[in-house]
Scaffold this active site. Sequence first.
Site, PDB file in Angstrom:
ATOM      1  N   HIS A 175      -2.606   3.628  45.739  1.00 49.97           N
ATOM      2  CA  HIS A 175      -3.107   5.008  45.852  1.00 49.97           C
ATOM      3  C   HIS A 175      -3.874   5.223  47.167  1.00 49.97           C
ATOM      4  CE1 HIS A 175      -4.345   8.732  43.315  1.00 49.97           C
ATOM      5  NE2 HIS A 175      -4.359   9.032  44.603  1.00 49.97           N
ATOM      6  N   ARG A 177       1.825  11.863  41.501  1.00 52.96           N
ATOM      7  CA  ARG A 177       1.051  11.235  40.433  1.00 52.96           C
ATOM      8  C   ARG A 177       1.988  10.363  39.591  1.00 52.96           C
ATOM      9  NH1 ARG A 177      -2.910  11.811  42.816  1.00 52.96           N
ATOM     10  NH2 ARG A 177      -4.856  12.821  42.228  1.00 52.96           N
TER      11      ARG A 177
HETATM   12  P1  NDP Z   1      -0.834  22.086  46.304  1.00 55.42           P
HETATM   13  O1  NDP Z   1      -1.475  22.643  45.087  1.00 55.42           O
HETATM   14  O2  NDP Z   1      -1.127  22.689  47.629  1.00 55.42           O
HETATM   15  O3  NDP Z   1       0.772  22.127  46.116  1.00 55.42           O
HETATM   16  C1  NDP Z   1       1.392  21.793  44.918  1.00 55.42           C
HETATM   17  C2  NDP Z   1       2.888  22.090  45.051  1.00 55.42           C
HETATM   18  O4  NDP Z   1       3.560  21.638  43.882  1.00 55.42           O
HETATM   19  C3  NDP Z   1       3.183  23.594  45.179  1.00 55.42           C
HETATM   20  O5  NDP Z   1       4.224  23.821  46.103  1.00 55.42           O
HETATM   21  C4  NDP Z   1       3.652  23.955  43.777  1.00 55.42           C
HETATM   22  O6  NDP Z   1       4.550  25.052  43.715  1.00 55.42           O
HETATM   23  C5  NDP Z   1       4.375  22.701  43.381  1.00 55.42           C
HETATM   24  N1  NDP Z   1       4.513  22.607  41.935  1.00 55.42           N
HETATM   25  C6  NDP Z   1       3.536  22.538  40.992  1.00 55.42           C
HETATM   26  N2  NDP Z   1       4.061  22.488  39.753  1.00 55.42           N
HETATM   27  C7  NDP Z   1       5.399  22.508  39.917  1.00 55.42           C
HETATM   28  C8  NDP Z   1       6.491  22.469  39.019  1.00 55.42           C
HETATM   29  N3  NDP Z   1       6.313  22.412  37.689  1.00 55.42           N
HETATM   30  N4  NDP Z   1       7.732  22.534  39.517  1.00 55.42           N
HETATM   31  C9  NDP Z   1       7.945  22.606  40.852  1.00 55.42           C
HETATM   32  N5  NDP Z   1       6.942  22.640  41.777  1.00 55.42           N
HETATM   33  C10 NDP Z   1       5.684  22.597  41.295  1.00 55.42           C
HETATM   34  O7  NDP Z   1      -1.171  20.539  46.307  1.00 55.42           O
HETATM   35  P2  NDP Z   1      -1.282  19.529  47.540  1.00 55.42           P
HETATM   36  O8  NDP Z   1      -0.073  19.699  48.385  1.00 55.42           O
HETATM   37  O9  NDP Z   1      -2.604  19.628  48.163  1.00 55.42           O
HETATM   38  O10 NDP Z   1      -1.236  18.125  46.758  1.00 55.42           O
HETATM   39  C11 NDP Z   1      -0.144  17.817  45.904  1.00 55.42           C
HETATM   40  C12 NDP Z   1      -0.428  16.583  45.077  1.00 55.42           C
HETATM   41  O11 NDP Z   1      -0.325  15.423  45.889  1.00 55.42           O
HETATM   42  C13 NDP Z   1      -1.835  16.469  44.473  1.00 55.42           C
HETATM   43  O12 NDP Z   1      -1.960  17.260  43.304  1.00 55.42           O
HETATM   44  C14 NDP Z   1      -1.932  14.991  44.177  1.00 55.42           C
HETATM   45  O13 NDP Z   1      -1.373  14.722  42.906  1.00 55.42           O
HETATM   46  C15 NDP Z   1      -1.041  14.362  45.256  1.00 55.42           C
HETATM   47  N6  NDP Z   1      -1.843  13.654  46.264  1.00 55.42           N
HETATM   48  C16 NDP Z   1      -1.707  12.301  46.340  1.00 55.42           C
HETATM   49  C17 NDP Z   1      -2.412  11.594  47.284  1.00 55.42           C
HETATM   50  C18 NDP Z   1      -2.205  10.130  47.426  1.00 55.42           C
HETATM   51  O14 NDP Z   1      -2.965   9.482  48.155  1.00 55.42           O
HETATM   52  N7  NDP Z   1      -1.221   9.540  46.778  1.00 55.42           N
HETATM   53  C19 NDP Z   1      -3.346  12.261  48.193  1.00 55.42           C
HETATM   54  C20 NDP Z   1      -3.398  13.685  48.037  1.00 55.42           C
HETATM   55  C21 NDP Z   1      -2.663  14.348  47.099  1.00 55.42           C
HETATM   56  P3  NDP Z   1       4.096  26.542  44.198  1.00 55.42           P
HETATM   57  O15 NDP Z   1       4.001  26.452  45.695  1.00 55.42           O
HETATM   58  O16 NDP Z   1       5.190  27.425  43.765  1.00 55.42           O
HETATM   59  O17 NDP Z   1       2.768  26.807  43.553  1.00 55.42           O
HETATM   60  C1  OXD Z   2      -5.411  12.532  45.376  1.00 56.69           C
HETATM   61  C2  OXD Z   2      -6.308  12.365  46.484  1.00 56.69           C
HETATM   62  O1  OXD Z   2      -5.374  13.606  44.780  1.00 56.69           O
HETATM   63  O2  OXD Z   2      -6.629  11.213  46.799  1.00 56.69           O
HETATM   64  O3  OXD Z   2      -4.694  11.581  45.082  1.00 56.69           O
HETATM   65  O4  OXD Z   2      -6.688  13.373  47.084  1.00 56.69           O
END
Ligand code: NDP
Ligand code: OXD
Length: 308
Positions: free
Chosen positions: A271, A223
Amino acid sequence: MAIALISTNRNFLELQEQIQGLDPNIQVDIWPRIKAKEAVRMGVCWNIPEHALSPYPNLQLIQSYGAGVAELLEDTSIPAHIPIARMSLESLATDMLAYIEWALMDIRHHGLFYRANQSAATWAPKDTLRHQDLSIGVMGLGNIGSYVSQSLAAQGYRVLGWSRSKKELPLVHCFEQQELHNFAEQCNVLVSLLPNTDETQGLLDLELFKSMLKPSFIINAGRGTQLVDEDLIYALDTQHIQGAYLDVFMKEPLAQNHHFWNRKEVMITPHIAAKTRVADAAALIVENYSRISSGMPAQFLVDRRKGY
Ligand code: NDP
Ligand code: OXD
């Protein structure tokens, strides 16, 4: 019982068709044309206006149409007792891997440098980097990050992973939350696949950039709030960072007068790193709808305290 599909920037016609193709008995309406508001049990949401969920007295589940849920959590018009589920799909992880692979190939082949040289008609060959020349640090090891990190490691990159709680992943050297700087100082490329939370905001800053191995690159597909924009510009100017691939921004669409547009060391994508695929989303929505209809908890529920 019905599902309401609500978005200000997605056309949900195909999603409606796919859900009804999977289960013709489900009533699916597209906002703002919702027929019986009291029948709505599930709202599928992406970029919704505030109060868009207020008219549904029997709402049991809010299903995000994307993996990111910060906007829904920030919406104070949504009652805290209604559970929120995120989109967690294999295709989001495989599509994200393809995006990261593309950026890494561009880094290894000096794409930013040659594109800038082409516009100045400059002939300046460089040695192409190999897998083993780059250590990749993946920030966030959830559905997407764990798949991306393990796949890159299997391709021959040295891969390090960082997450809130420590993980054990084959071939990936994993670090926990308080080891951020120890992790970053061993990386040439930092790939953010983190959610937007209070804790992740501003993590990609000058101090972190300075600690990285050279050459240093940033790929942000998590993000935009995670990146301090001015710090990146300064780090590019002072050669602490050689290039950045940015898919997400503090404000989207990126403003036309934003400095990033004019930087030859920055690749901007709008995005699109991993867009939710309609058929996969429809299957998850129908599964979660059946679960709540039988009194079971939905899959991939968000933990409001953690913010993801
Ligand atoms: P998940 O919820 O499965 O994973 C999130 C990960 O981030 C977990 O490993 C979590 O740790 C870690 N995390 C969260 N907070 C912290 C922190 N403060 N410090 C260190 N690690 C942290 O999410 P997804 O993998 O499904 O998606 C991740 C993100 O990717 C989404 O929230 C979105 O923002 C982004 N995204 C972007 C897209 C794009 O097109 N650009 C598309 C899809 C997603 P823990 O395992 O310990 O909980
Ligand atoms: C996001 C998505 O979270 O597109 O960015 O899923």
